[in-house]
Design a protein around this motif. Structure first.
Motif, mmCIF file in Angstrom:
data_model
loop_
_atom_site.group_PDB
_atom_site.id
_atom_site.type_symbol
_atom_site.label_atom_id
_atom_site.label_comp_id
_atom_site.label_asym_id
_atom_site.label_seq_id
_atom_site.Cartn_x
_atom_site.Cartn_y
_atom_site.Cartn_z
ATOM 1 N N TYR A 89 0.818 -1.208 0.000
ATOM 2 C CA TYR A 89 0.000 0.000 0.000
ATOM 3 C C TYR A 89 0.854 1.262 0.000
ATOM 4 O O TYR A 89 0.428 2.313 -0.497
ATOM 5 N N LEU A 90 2.032 1.184 0.592
ATOM 6 C CA LEU A 90 2.863 2.371 0.702
ATOM 7 C C LEU A 90 3.329 2.892 -0.655
ATOM 8 O O LEU A 90 3.684 4.063 -0.778
ATOM 9 N N VAL A 91 3.323 2.063 -1.678
ATOM 10 C CA VAL A 91 3.739 2.509 -3.012
ATOM 11 C C VAL A 91 2.810 3.610 -3.527
ATOM 12 O O VAL A 91 3.276 4.713 -3.835
ATOM 13 N N PRO A 92 1.494 3.382 -3.638
ATOM 14 C CA PRO A 92 0.625 4.474 -4.090
ATOM 15 C C PRO A 92 0.540 5.635 -3.101
ATOM 16 O O PRO A 92 0.351 6.778 -3.521
ATOM 17 N N TYR A 93 0.665 5.373 -1.797
ATOM 18 C CA TYR A 93 0.661 6.457 -0.814
ATOM 19 C C TYR A 93 1.857 7.383 -1.048
ATOM 20 O O TYR A 93 1.739 8.606 -1.023
ATOM 21 N N PHE A 94 3.021 6.784 -1.252
ATOM 22 C CA PHE A 94 4.236 7.556 -1.513
ATOM 23 C C PHE A 94 4.106 8.357 -2.806
ATOM 24 O O PHE A 94 4.457 9.541 -2.866
ATOM 25 N N ILE A 95 3.572 7.726 -3.840
ATOM 26 C CA ILE A 95 3.441 8.385 -5.134
ATOM 27 C C ILE A 95 2.478 9.569 -5.061
ATOM 28 O O ILE A 95 2.720 10.625 -5.652
ATOM 29 N N ALA A 96 1.374 9.411 -4.322
ATOM 30 C CA ALA A 96 0.432 10.515 -4.166
ATOM 31 C C ALA A 96 1.104 11.710 -3.497
ATOM 32 O O ALA A 96 0.887 12.865 -3.886
ATOM 33 N N SER A 97 1.946 11.444 -2.497
ATOM 34 C CA SER A 97 2.658 12.518 -1.807
ATOM 35 C C SER A 97 3.626 13.224 -2.751
ATOM 36 O O SER A 97 3.737 14.465 -2.747
#
Length: 474
Positions: free
Chosen positions: A386-394
């Motif tokens: 999940y951290l992949v899309p969270y990081f990308i959104a940031s």
């Protein structure tokens, strides 16, 4: 035709409902093992602050980029020139990671269901050895747990195949039971709270080599586990296209996060005050064990029953979500075209079958591990995915503030959003580092993410065909 119909409270309910799932039932034990009581509280507060930054990012993007409403993975392709290879690749890999997180997370809920079912059927925890496969001793409890988890997974599968509407009604009833169960637990536990059960607020924890872990190390260890409880904070932005006002998406995300944080900290602390630390760390169903300590077996049966109903609803929702994510990504040209296949009820049937088939592989972990160990293993894999899309959104929010896109005449807002984006990006990187400290878990997570590369040629071809169709229609 009315399109925007979800108000602030309905969006908030979606955020809270999707976040407060299996984590609340199992995390009190995981956290007690990872950190001291003070470490657990600090881990919740630190994670809450970090996720708040991520929530603000989602809220800002919902307002400034309302056309990008397909979920956090949609932002990956927007980081690069439209139609470029790197744009398609990043969009696909982000969707791939998000999908892995969904079906792996569903396994965590299913194993929690089996754990609470053992309240009624203690044989599910039997240590009797049935047979051996090489060096692996297959125990009766583990084999039965595997059978229960498998039956639940495919039972939900066939319910959803009959239609999403019927599944939604069952999920609504289960959510109502979940709220009732938490209210019952909090009221009873408040009266039974014993400070002596918590012991020292800074009690030491030890690693596998027997070395003492300091408070900061404990907080670090608990960070990934606490983050799991906030997975779903992006729910409002997934439904942004249905919101009455785009500003409500941001408000609902923040409000839902704060409500969930209050529930998590409250129940974590109350459980620590009801069960002695050693007993809590060994518990396979901490909330039930806490109620049994207060009311006896009858209280445990009631809460376990409510927990089972709640987890049934959560399983329905997560099975559906794990199939919906690649289906929606495929519609945008960011996933394998085969995932577009539907049945007569317009359910993404191919996506559902493959998602559940892969989830079944994760369920095999229950054969060799206890239910709590299987839960810990799966949430680490799911959270890192999940951290992949969270990081990308940031990073995408940071890009907007650096380029000034959508910030004409709003210098102050641009600066504030830039600070939020930096903090959210730093937090995502920190949790990724904390979660990859275990090399075995890290390598498995990397293999799962990189496995998507094999399917990229199909995605690239489909994306090019989609772009050509759009040009012709224009």
């Amino acid at each position: 035709m009315q399109q925007q119909k979800l108000g602030l409270w309905l969006l908030t309910a979606l955020v809270v409902g999707n976040m407060v799932g299996s984590g609340i039932f199992m995390l009190p034990r995981s956290l007690a093992e990872a950190a001291s009581p003070l470490g657990v509280i600090f881990a919740w507060l630190l994670t809450g602050a970090g996720v708040l930054m991520t929530a603000l990012v989602f809220g800002n993007l919902a307002i400034r980029k309302p056309e990008l409403n397909g979920g956090p993975q949609i932002y990956a392709k927007e980081l690069f020139p439209k139609g470029s290879n790197i744009s398609i690749l990043s969009g696909f890999m982000s969707s791939w990671g998000y999908w892995i997180g969904n079906f792996a997370g569903n396994v965590a809920i299913i194993t929690t269901f089996a754990s609470y079912l053992s309240t009624f059927f203690p044989i599910l925890t039997s240590k009797q050895t049935l047979f051996a496969i090489g060096s692996l001793d297959v125990k009766l409890g583990n084999l039965l747990t595997f059978a229960v988890c498998t039956a639940l997974l495919w039972g939900m599968h066939f319910i959803i195949l009959r239609g999403i509407e019927d599944a939604g009604k069952l999920n609504f009833l289960a959510t109502a039971a979940k709220v009732l169960g938490f209210f019952l637990f909090i009221v009873i536990a408040l009266f039974a709270f014993e400070k002596s059960n918590i012991g020292s607020l800074v009690a030491p924890r030890y690693d596998e080599a027997g070395h003492s872990i300091g408070l900061l190390g404990q907080i670090n260890n608990a960070a990934v586990s606490t983050l799991w409880a906030f997975i779903g904070v992006e729910s409002a932005i997934v439904f942004a296209s249905r919101a009455r006002k785009q500003a409500d998406v941001k408000r609902a995300t923040i409000l839902g996060l704060l409500i969930a944080l209050a529930i998590y900290i409250g129940i974590s602390v109350l459980v620590m005050g009801v069960l002695p630390q050693k007993e809590l760390i060994q518990s396979e169903k901490p909330l039930v064990d806490a109620i049994v300590a207060i009311l006896g077996p009858s209280g445990g049966y009631i809460l376990a029953g409510l927990g089972l109903i709640s987890l049934l609803g959560s399983t329905l929702g997560w099975v559906l979500l794990s199939a919906e994510v690649p289906y929606q990504a495929a519609k945008q040209g960011l996933f394998i075209p085969a995932f577009l296949k539907e049945n007569k009820k317009r359910v993404p049937s191919f996506s559902l079958v493959l998602s559940n088939g892969l989830a079944q592989i994760f369920i095999f972990s229950t054969v060799s591990n206890s239910m709590s160990a299987a839960f810990d293993f799966v949430i680490y894999i799911a959270t890192l995915a999940y951290l992949v899309p969270y990081f990308i959104a940031s990073v995408f929010q940071l890009k907007l503030t650096l380029t000034g896109e959508t910030y004409k005449g709003a210098a102050r807002g641009r600066m504030i959003d830039g600070i939020v984006a930096v903090l959210a990006t730093i937090y995502s990187i920190w949790v990724i580092i904390a979660g990859t400290a275990d090399i075995k878990t890290f390598m498995l997570g990397v293999v799962l993410l990189l496995s998507g590369i094999f399917f990229y040629p199909q995605v690239k071809k489909a994306a090019q065909q989609t772009e050509e169709k759009q040009k012709m229609s224009a």
